[in-house]
Design a protein around this motif. Structure first.
Motif, PDB file in Angstrom:
ATOM      1  N   ARG A   1       2.249  13.839   5.515  1.00  0.00           N
ATOM      2  CA  ARG A   1       1.637  14.014   4.127  1.00  0.00           C
ATOM      3  C   ARG A   1       2.363  13.364   3.102  1.00  0.00           C
ATOM      4  O   ARG A   1       2.031  12.784   2.073  1.00  0.00           O
ATOM      5  CB  ARG A   1       0.938  15.481   4.130  1.00  0.00           C
ATOM      6  N   ALA A   2       3.753  13.508   3.059  1.00  0.00           N
ATOM      7  CA  ALA A   2       4.722  13.124   1.957  1.00  0.00           C
ATOM      8  C   ALA A   2       4.754  11.882   2.037  1.00  0.00           C
ATOM      9  O   ALA A   2       4.665  11.126   1.086  1.00  0.00           O
ATOM     10  CB  ALA A   2       6.130  13.861   2.312  1.00  0.00           C
ATOM     11  N   ALA A   3       4.796  11.090   3.390  1.00  0.00           N
ATOM     12  CA  ALA A   3       4.811   9.823   3.482  1.00  0.00           C
ATOM     13  C   ALA A   3       3.699   9.087   2.899  1.00  0.00           C
ATOM     14  O   ALA A   3       3.820   8.052   2.085  1.00  0.00           O
ATOM     15  CB  ALA A   3       5.169   9.293   4.932  1.00  0.00           C
ATOM     16  N   ILE A   4       2.727   9.724   3.175  1.00  0.00           N
ATOM     17  CA  ILE A   4       1.218   9.006   2.657  1.00  0.00           C
ATOM     18  C   ILE A   4       1.445   9.180   1.033  1.00  0.00           C
ATOM     19  O   ILE A   4       0.902   7.995   0.432  1.00  0.00           O
ATOM     20  CB  ILE A   4      -0.034   9.738   3.090  1.00  0.00           C
ATOM     21  N   GLN A   5       1.969  10.234   0.528  1.00  0.00           N
ATOM     22  CA  GLN A   5       1.857  10.400  -1.098  1.00  0.00           C
ATOM     23  C   GLN A   5       2.808   9.489  -1.638  1.00  0.00           C
ATOM     24  O   GLN A   5       2.420   8.859  -2.643  1.00  0.00           O
ATOM     25  CB  GLN A   5       2.191  11.672  -1.373  1.00  0.00           C
ATOM     26  N   VAL A   6       4.053   9.186  -0.875  1.00  0.00           N
ATOM     27  CA  VAL A   6       4.808   8.209  -1.415  1.00  0.00           C
ATOM     28  C   VAL A   6       4.216   6.769  -1.468  1.00  0.00           C
ATOM     29  O   VAL A   6       4.510   5.968  -2.308  1.00  0.00           O
ATOM     30  CB  VAL A   6       6.260   8.333  -0.720  1.00  0.00           C
ATOM     31  N   LEU A   7       3.814   6.476  -0.324  1.00  0.00           N
ATOM     32  CA  LEU A   7       3.160   5.271   0.021  1.00  0.00           C
ATOM     33  C   LEU A   7       2.049   4.815  -1.145  1.00  0.00           C
ATOM     34  O   LEU A   7       2.246   3.897  -1.521  1.00  0.00           O
ATOM     35  CB  LEU A   7       2.676   4.976   1.447  1.00  0.00           C
ATOM     36  N   SER A   8       1.086   5.779  -0.976  1.00  0.00           N
ATOM     37  CA  SER A   8      -0.074   5.553  -2.355  1.00  0.00           C
ATOM     38  C   SER A   8       0.688   5.495  -3.667  1.00  0.00           C
ATOM     39  O   SER A   8       0.158   4.787  -4.653  1.00  0.00           O
ATOM     40  CB  SER A   8      -0.858   6.663  -2.357  1.00  0.00           C
ATOM     41  N   ALA A   9       1.812   6.347  -4.060  1.00  0.00           N
ATOM     42  CA  ALA A   9       2.354   6.285  -5.294  1.00  0.00           C
ATOM     43  C   ALA A   9       2.889   5.017  -5.739  1.00  0.00           C
ATOM     44  O   ALA A   9       2.709   4.356  -6.776  1.00  0.00           O
ATOM     45  CB  ALA A   9       3.270   7.533  -5.397  1.00  0.00           C
ATOM     46  N   ILE A  10       3.511   4.533  -4.587  1.00  0.00           N
ATOM     47  CA  ILE A  10       4.234   3.122  -4.764  1.00  0.00           C
ATOM     48  C   ILE A  10       3.220   1.902  -5.054  1.00  0.00           C
ATOM     49  O   ILE A  10       3.313   1.087  -5.878  1.00  0.00           O
ATOM     50  CB  ILE A  10       5.114   2.683  -3.602  1.00  0.00           C
ATOM     51  N   MET A  11       2.001   1.996  -4.203  1.00  0.00           N
ATOM     52  CA  MET A  11       1.041   1.081  -4.344  1.00  0.00           C
ATOM     53  C   MET A  11       0.362   1.202  -5.717  1.00  0.00           C
ATOM     54  O   MET A  11       0.037   0.258  -6.240  1.00  0.00           O
ATOM     55  CB  MET A  11      -0.038   1.366  -3.275  1.00  0.00           C
ATOM     56  N   LEU A  12       0.164   2.533  -6.178  1.00  0.00           N
ATOM     57  CA  LEU A  12      -0.386   2.702  -7.512  1.00  0.00           C
ATOM     58  C   LEU A  12       0.367   2.049  -8.761  1.00  0.00           C
ATOM     59  O   LEU A  12      -0.406   1.438  -9.469  1.00  0.00           O
ATOM     60  CB  LEU A  12      -0.570   4.292  -7.783  1.00  0.00           C
ATOM     61  N   ASN A  13       1.916   2.204  -8.573  1.00  0.00           N
ATOM     62  CA  ASN A  13       2.521   1.995  -9.600  1.00  0.00           C
ATOM     63  C   ASN A  13       2.667   0.399  -9.546  1.00  0.00           C
ATOM     64  O   ASN A  13       2.806  -0.373 -10.552  1.00  0.00           O
ATOM     65  CB  ASN A  13       3.893   2.517  -9.477  1.00  0.00           C
ATOM     66  N   VAL A  14       2.564  -0.256  -8.487  1.00  0.00           N
ATOM     67  CA  VAL A  14       2.787  -1.660  -8.271  1.00  0.00           C
ATOM     68  C   VAL A  14       1.662  -2.275  -8.843  1.00  0.00           C
ATOM     69  O   VAL A  14       1.616  -3.230  -9.691  1.00  0.00           O
ATOM     70  CB  VAL A  14       2.912  -2.122  -6.915  1.00  0.00           C
ATOM     71  N   GLU A  15       0.256  -1.812  -8.671  1.00  0.00           N
ATOM     72  CA  GLU A  15      -0.914  -2.185  -9.226  1.00  0.00           C
ATOM     73  C   GLU A  15      -1.064  -1.980 -10.626  1.00  0.00           C
ATOM     74  O   GLU A  15      -1.262  -2.861 -11.713  1.00  0.00           O
ATOM     75  CB  GLU A  15      -2.285  -1.512  -8.421  1.00  0.00           C
ATOM     76  N   PHE A  16      -0.332  -0.932 -11.303  1.00  0.00           N
ATOM     77  CA  PHE A  16      -0.446  -0.714 -12.495  1.00  0.00           C
ATOM     78  C   PHE A  16       0.490  -1.710 -13.348  1.00  0.00           C
ATOM     79  O   PHE A  16       0.109  -2.385 -14.250  1.00  0.00           O
ATOM     80  CB  PHE A  16       0.003   0.736 -12.817  1.00  0.00           C
ATOM     81  N   LEU A  17       1.514  -1.976 -12.635  1.00  0.00           N
ATOM     82  CA  LEU A  17       2.339  -3.198 -13.467  1.00  0.00           C
ATOM     83  C   LEU A  17       2.018  -4.455 -13.256  1.00  0.00           C
ATOM     84  O   LEU A  17       2.179  -4.970 -14.472  1.00  0.00           O
ATOM     85  CB  LEU A  17       3.648  -2.993 -12.948  1.00  0.00           C
ATOM     86  N   THR A  18       1.514  -4.665 -12.141  1.00  0.00           N
ATOM     87  CA  THR A  18       1.002  -6.193 -12.226  1.00  0.00           C
ATOM     88  C   THR A  18      -0.331  -6.423 -12.916  1.00  0.00           C
ATOM     89  O   THR A  18      -0.280  -7.336 -13.529  1.00  0.00           O
ATOM     90  CB  THR A  18       0.550  -6.183 -10.631  1.00  0.00           C
TER      91      THR A  18
END
Length: 309
Positions: free
Chosen positions: A2-19
């Motif tokens: 669960r923690a790995a999924i949260q980290v992965l989704s958070a990374i993808m979310l921040n990348v999308e936000f910045l780009t």
């Protein structure tokens, strides 16, 4: 897991936000600089600039803040004023985001499609009036959307106050009825339908064009066919991203009613929600020759600078 999924989704979310911010900021910067240089700006550039600055950047920030807060702190207490203000910002920014993209679809259709119908020809020569009517209609729908949403909020709050001891506070914002989102989706169904209609008519126009050039000598470059295909790709990308956005939004809201084991996939829903205002900016850049050439020039300069050319 669960923690790995949260980290992965958070990374993808921040990348999308910045780009997304970079893409929309790039569109606005290039068009404004070109406007200052030339002293005029085309109708397409006006819509793209308004879409990037007025709505998409606002949508990105409002979505990012809301998704981040209520994903990390789903049990946070918020006041009724926060609910109203957050929903108002969300409705206005999302409304203009959809309508400006729809007007862009109408523009592509009127400028690229080829029909001999008198109504089509009238609309082509009266594009400014078409835009004015579309915006006026959108403002009317926006007013109705806000009015109906506030009625739903008041009704929900009155029911809440009668069942809960503490007043004017909401425990777990995510449990607010999905009726607010459903209302907004129903209102935006009209511009989505218009864009879908433009997409179908562009396909029909391209089919007529391809059928016509079969009986004449083909030129070395079919500019009309190329323009049709570019417009179709841009409109299709908008429709697809908006469908993903709407689906992800409803799944994200409904996921709180599921069991704990089924809640894991909800962490990827914000990624689908942010994808619409973020990725669509790059679709617009690739679909516009000026923006595409400028972006390629900037990338080549950056690559050269990194490599020490």
């Amino acid at each position: 897991m669960r923690a790995a999924i949260q980290v992965l989704s958070a990374i993808m979310l921040n990348v999308e936000f910045l780009t997304g911010n970079l893409g929309n900021g790039f569109i606005a910067l290039v068009n404004i600089m070109d406007w200052v240089k030339r002293g005029k700006i085309s109708s397409v550039d006006q819509i793209l600039t308004a879409l990037a600055v007025i709505s998409r950047i606002t949508v990105l920030w409002s979505l990012y803040i809301m998704v981040s807060i209520f994903s990390v702190y789903p049990d946070a207490e918020v006041t009724m004023t926060t609910v109203r203000l957050t929903h108002l910002i969300w409705v206005i920014s999302q409304h203009f985001s959809i309508w400006l993209a729809t007007i862009l679809s109408i523009l592509y259709f009127l400028k690229i499609a080829n029909f001999s119908n008198s109504i089509f020809l009238y609309l082509r020569w009266r594009f400014t009036k078409v835009v004015s009517v579309a915006l006026l209609m959108s403002l009317l729908l926006l007013f109705l959307n806000i009015l109906v949403s506030n009625i739903h909020i008041d009704m929900w709050m009155n029911k809440f106050e009668t069942n809960v001891s503490y007043s004017y506070k909401l425990k777990n914002f995510t449990h607010i009825p999905t009726l607010l989102v459903l209302t907004n989706s129903m209102v935006t169904l009209m511009p989505f339908t218009v864009s879908m209609t433009m997409f179908i008519l562009l396909i029909f126009s391209l089919w007529k064009h391809l059928k016509k050039i079969k009986h004449i000598a083909k030129s070395s470059r079919d500019t009309s066919g190329t323009a049709h295909i570019k417009a179709l790709k841009t409109v299709f990308a908008f429709l697809l991203l908006y469908v993903i956005f709407t689906f992800s939004l409803f799944v994200h809201l409904w996921s709180y009613e599921f069991g704990e084991k089924k809640k894991l996939f909800k962490y990827f829903c914000p990624v689908g929600i942010i994808a619409f205002p973020s990725l669509h900016s790059f679709v617009l850049i690739m679909g516009n020759s000026k923006l595409r050439q400028t972006s390629l020039l900037v990338l080549s300069m950056l690559r050269c600078k990194i490599q020490g050319c």
